[in-house]
Design an enzyme around this catalytic site. Structure first.
Site, short mmCIF file in Angstrom:
data_model
loop_
_atom_site.label_atom_id
_atom_site.label_comp_id
_atom_site.label_asym_id
_atom_site.label_seq_id
_atom_site.Cartn_x
_atom_site.Cartn_y
_atom_site.Cartn_z
N GLY A 34 0.80 -1.22 0.00
CA GLY A 34 0.00 0.00 0.00
C GLY A 34 0.84 1.27 0.00
N GLU A 35 2.14 1.17 0.25
CA GLU A 35 2.96 2.38 0.28
C GLU A 35 3.12 2.94 -1.13
OE1 GLU A 35 6.67 1.68 2.29
OE2 GLU A 35 5.69 1.62 4.25
N ARG A 92 -8.86 23.82 6.60
CA ARG A 92 -10.05 24.23 7.38
C ARG A 92 -9.96 23.80 8.83
NH1 ARG A 92 -15.02 22.19 3.99
NH2 ARG A 92 -13.60 20.47 3.56
N HIS A 125 -8.54 28.60 3.11
CA HIS A 125 -9.77 28.97 3.81
C HIS A 125 -9.59 30.27 4.58
CE1 HIS A 125 -13.57 28.56 5.66
NE2 HIS A 125 -13.08 28.43 6.86
N LYS A 187 -24.54 31.74 8.15
CA LYS A 187 -24.48 30.28 8.16
C LYS A 187 -24.07 29.75 9.53
CE LYS A 187 -21.04 27.55 6.29
NZ LYS A 187 -20.27 27.00 5.17
#
Ligand code: R5P
Length: 285
Positions: A34-35, A92, A125, A187
């Protein structure tokens, strides 16, 4: 010499063309365990004064690739290694939101700093994220480019940000478009995928709307804004952002909300990446 991470190959090529610098042939491999291995065999035989590694850190793999390419550039003997983060992942997470949490943006910035002399990052951000790097780092504002793909016939347009923090981006896009008003919603984020939007009193009936933000991630913010604007009788509602992450079912959410068009830049390479930030980066390099 421009060296691209696998997620930034189109932008790397555009940047090489804009700067008239060679584009390294990078190979991206994965071992059975997986490396990853990102390498540019052959580059060591050329004279590299300045290596510009261009890699949006859109995933953990992209972070590792970036560190490998920075290290390879040093191995080749590059006198200067510049790192361009068209999109800086983890930006973020710029504070410890709960006791015991890491400041993830700082953690990745420190790791990236160890392999470079200078960092450029497009519309992070918050610009203050650049302070986390331990080498000179500057934010690059490419928001003006977002006006380019918008239809030329927008009818009394309003450039709206879904929260106050992105109002400067809306104003930049409006200025670049050359006409229209700006406005913003309030928001409140309820969870990673849920937001509560409170619209302003502006009468949007019959007007074309351009909702602008730094990033569309899950699409919850933008689809909520599009839905409200359609309910309030807006004519056409376009959405535009610098970083079109468009994770999971974001495009479906936006379509269901009745969006007219989605536009983004190539800081994250997606089908909606209508504009390139290469020229803005080339000017800064
Ligand atoms: C947050 O303040 C940002 O500017 C974006 O509004 C937000 O990250 C978008 O996330 P999502 O697409 O998941 O709502």
């Amino acid at each position: 010499m421009i060296i691209s991470g696998s997620a930034s190959q189109a932008l790397g090529a555009e940047l090489a063309a804009a700067l008239d610098e060679p584009l390294a042939s990078v190979e991206y491999e994965r071992f059975p365990d997986g490396e990853l291995l990102a390498a540019a065999p052959g580059v060591a035989e050329t004279d590299v004064d300045r290596a510009v590694v261009v890699a949006s850190t859109v995933s953990s793999d992209a972070h590792v690739e970036l560190l490998q390419l920075q290290d390879a550039a040093r191995e080749w003997g590059a006198e200067e290694v510049v790192t361009v983060l068209p999109y800086m992942g983890y930006a973020r997470q710029d504070e410890a939101f709960e006791e015991g949490h890491p400041i993830s943006a700082r953690a990745v910035a420190r790791a990236i700093s160890s392999g470079t002399d200078r960092v450029l990052t497009v519309n992070p951000h918050e610009n203050a994220v650049c302070d986390f790097f331990e080498v000179p780092a500057e934010p690059i504002d490419a928001a003006g480019r977002l006006a380019d793909p918008l239809p030329a016939d927008l009818d009394s347009p309003v450039f709206l940000s879904p929260d106050e923090g992105a109002l400067d981006i809306a104003a930049t896009v409006r200025d670049a478009y050359g006409a229209g008003d700006t406005d913003y919603f309030e928001k409140q984020r309820l969870s990673g995928t849920e937001v509560e939007l409170t619209p302003s009193d502006t009468d949007v009936a019959g007007r074309d709307m351009v909702v602008t933000d730094d990033i569309i991630a899950t699409g919850s913010t933008m689809s909520g804004a599009v839905e409200i604007l359609n309910e309030k009788g807006a004519s056409r509602v376009f959405v535009t952002c610098v970083h079109p992450m468009l994770a999971a079912n974001a495009v479906t959410k936006l379509s269901q909300a009745g969006v007219e068009g989605i536009y983004g830049t190539d800081t994250i390479e997606r089908p909606v990446s209508e504009v390139s930030v290469a020229s803005v980066l080339a000017d800064a390099l």
